[in-house]
Design an enzyme around this catalytic site. Structure first.
Site, PDB file in Angstrom:
ATOM      1  N   ASP A 111       0.964  -1.127  -0.001  1.00  0.00           N
ATOM      2  CA  ASP A 111      -0.084  -0.122   0.249  1.00  0.00           C
ATOM      3  C   ASP A 111       0.858   1.235   0.136  1.00  0.00           C
ATOM      4  O   ASP A 111       1.958   1.131   0.445  1.00  0.00           O
ATOM      5  CB  ASP A 111      -0.886   0.008   1.297  1.00  0.00           C
ATOM      6  CG  ASP A 111      -2.247   0.907   0.995  1.00  0.00           C
ATOM      7  OD1 ASP A 111      -2.232   1.579  -0.119  1.00  0.00           O
ATOM      8  OD2 ASP A 111      -2.730   0.941   2.001  1.00  0.00           O
ATOM      9  N   HIS A 114       2.873   3.304  -8.954  1.00  0.00           N
ATOM     10  CA  HIS A 114       2.672   1.684  -9.196  1.00  0.00           C
ATOM     11  C   HIS A 114       3.840   1.483 -10.028  1.00  0.00           C
ATOM     12  O   HIS A 114       4.506   0.097  -9.753  1.00  0.00           O
ATOM     13  CB  HIS A 114       1.564   1.399 -10.072  1.00  0.00           C
ATOM     14  CG  HIS A 114       0.274   1.935  -9.433  1.00  0.00           C
ATOM     15  ND1 HIS A 114      -0.109   1.422  -8.138  1.00  0.00           N
ATOM     16  CD2 HIS A 114      -1.009   2.557  -9.962  1.00  0.00           C
ATOM     17  CE1 HIS A 114      -1.207   1.953  -7.902  1.00  0.00           C
ATOM     18  NE2 HIS A 114      -1.835   2.551  -9.037  1.00  0.00           N
ATOM     19  N   LEU A 173      10.959 -20.611  -4.106  1.00  0.00           N
ATOM     20  CA  LEU A 173       9.906 -19.543  -3.730  1.00  0.00           C
ATOM     21  C   LEU A 173       8.800 -19.742  -4.585  1.00  0.00           C
ATOM     22  O   LEU A 173       8.878 -19.675  -5.927  1.00  0.00           O
ATOM     23  CB  LEU A 173      10.282 -18.062  -3.671  1.00  0.00           C
ATOM     24  CG  LEU A 173       9.347 -17.178  -3.314  1.00  0.00           C
ATOM     25  CD1 LEU A 173       8.831 -17.069  -1.949  1.00  0.00           C
ATOM     26  CD2 LEU A 173       9.845 -15.865  -3.893  1.00  0.00           C
TER      27      LEU A 173
HETATM   28  C1  FPP Z   1      -1.745   0.170  -3.618  1.00  0.00           C
HETATM   29  O1  FPP Z   1      -1.241   1.422  -3.640  1.00  0.00           O
HETATM   30  C2  FPP Z   1      -1.346  -0.757  -4.582  1.00  0.00           C
HETATM   31  C3  FPP Z   1      -1.930  -1.175  -5.726  1.00  0.00           C
HETATM   32  C4  FPP Z   1      -3.409  -1.200  -5.871  1.00  0.00           C
HETATM   33  C5  FPP Z   1      -1.465  -1.771  -6.735  1.00  0.00           C
HETATM   34  C6  FPP Z   1      -0.045  -2.579  -6.485  1.00  0.00           C
HETATM   35  C7  FPP Z   1       0.671  -2.879  -7.696  1.00  0.00           C
HETATM   36  C8  FPP Z   1       1.928  -2.635  -7.732  1.00  0.00           C
HETATM   37  C9  FPP Z   1       3.021  -2.604  -6.838  1.00  0.00           C
HETATM   38  C10 FPP Z   1       2.618  -2.985  -9.239  1.00  0.00           C
HETATM   39  C11 FPP Z   1       2.280  -4.185 -10.046  1.00  0.00           C
HETATM   40  C12 FPP Z   1       2.813  -5.357  -9.312  1.00  0.00           C
HETATM   41  C13 FPP Z   1       3.240  -6.660  -9.611  1.00  0.00           C
HETATM   42  C14 FPP Z   1       2.973  -7.839  -8.953  1.00  0.00           C
HETATM   43  C15 FPP Z   1       3.990  -6.819 -11.049  1.00  0.00           C
HETATM   44  P1  FPP Z   1      -2.445   2.699  -3.686  1.00  0.00           P
HETATM   45  O2  FPP Z   1      -2.456   2.704  -5.102  1.00  0.00           O
HETATM   46  O3  FPP Z   1      -3.950   2.038  -2.936  1.00  0.00           O
HETATM   47  O4  FPP Z   1      -1.647   3.846  -2.654  1.00  0.00           O
HETATM   48  P2  FPP Z   1      -2.351   5.047  -1.929  1.00  0.00           P
HETATM   49  O5  FPP Z   1      -3.132   4.281  -0.703  1.00  0.00           O
HETATM   50  O6  FPP Z   1      -1.137   5.883  -1.475  1.00  0.00           O
HETATM   51  O7  FPP Z   1      -3.277   5.663  -2.665  1.00  0.00           O
END
Ligand code: FPP
Length: 247
Positions: free
Chosen positions: A21, A38, A132
């Site tokens: 997050d 992201h 893993l």
């Molecule tokens: C949450 O942060 C994150 C996500 C919803 C997406 C996670 C995706 C990645 C790290 C990239 C792709 C992953 C892989 C496995 C290749 P948020 O957007 O909710 O952040 P915020 O709470 O600060 O708004």
């Protein structure tokens, strides 16, 4: 001694689940778009995968896209899907080099076709690896998963394949998308939010929960080691008393 060197190998969790997050906030702090966050989050995925593989942890499950994330602006959803395709294609070789097997949980049918194809290609290409297992939770939520399990179990009862009296915790576990995967012993959530957010609610029943303020794109190997150190300092009682554990 470094934090990594202080870890006791025999007491590492076999399965670590992570709510990644804080990508959006990380990008906002830099005056950039959420998608930029992201993209930088992928670096943290790489760091954790490498660290877990080196430590010989069996499973890492990453909450990459929840059922609720479909409600985000279309532009962000499309960017996340395309980032997934790109990352999976680019990383398959490295996964093989590190003996990592890719797996996926979630309502895969709802993902765009190119994502499904790339996922299946990578799962297939890494299926013989024995180190893993990196499990991506995609279009996943616990309420969806538990609802599906209830439907399957009810159908089996209706078809006389299962007696109501025989429904126990194992029957339920075996009808979840994590079937065959041991329950996570440690759940990490970054960015300071103190919630489970519909993630592995059945499977986390006895997990140790670890929350840190680091935003996901800043999460590095060192942060992972610190979470594992914290895990090793916990007394896991599973309903027993401290005194019973010492016997
Ligand atoms: C949450 O942060 C994150 C996500 C919803 C997406 C996670 C995706 C990645 C790290 C990239 C792709 C992953 C892989 C496995 C290749 P948020 O957007 O909710 O952040 P915020 O709470 O600060 O708004």
């Amino acid at each position: 001694m470094s934090v990594k060197d202080q870890l006791i190998k025999e007491r590492l969790p076999k399965h670590v689940a992570i709510i990644m997050d804080g990508n959006g906030r990380w990008a906002k702090k830099r005056g950039n778009s959420r998608v930029f966050g992201h993209k930088n989050g992928v670096k943290a995925v790489r760091a954790v995968t490498e660290a877990a593989a080196e430590l010989e942890i069996d499973y890492v499950t990453l909450y990459a896209f929840s059922t609720e994330n479909w409600r985000r602006p279309k532009m962000e959803v499309d960017a996340l899907m395309s980032l997934l395709v790109k990352t999976i294609s680019a990383e398959t070789k490295t996964l093989n080099k590190n003996n990592v097997r890719l797996a996926v949980i979630g309502c895969i049918d709802t993902l765009p076709k190119d994502v499904r194809v790339k996922l299946m290609e990578c799962i297939d290409a890494t299926s013989q690896n024995t180190g893993l297992t990196l499990c991506l939770a995609l279009s996943y939520s616990s309420r969806w998963e538990i609802t599906e399990a209830v439907k399957n179990i009810a159908t089996a009862v209706k078809n006389d394949e299962l007696n109501v009296e025989d429904i126990d915790a194992d029957v339920i576990s075996n009808n979840l998308t994590t079937q065959g995967i041991p329950d996570p012993e440690l759940m990490i959530r970054t960015s300071g939010e103190l919630r489970i957010s519909n993630f592995l609610m059945w499977q986390l029943a006895y997990a140790e929960l670890y929350f840190c303020d680091t935003l996901w794109p800043d999460f590095q190997k060192q942060d992972f080691y610190e979470a594992l150190m914290d895990f090793q300092s916990r007394e896991r009682r599973f309903g027993k008393t401290s005194e019973q554990l010492k016997k």
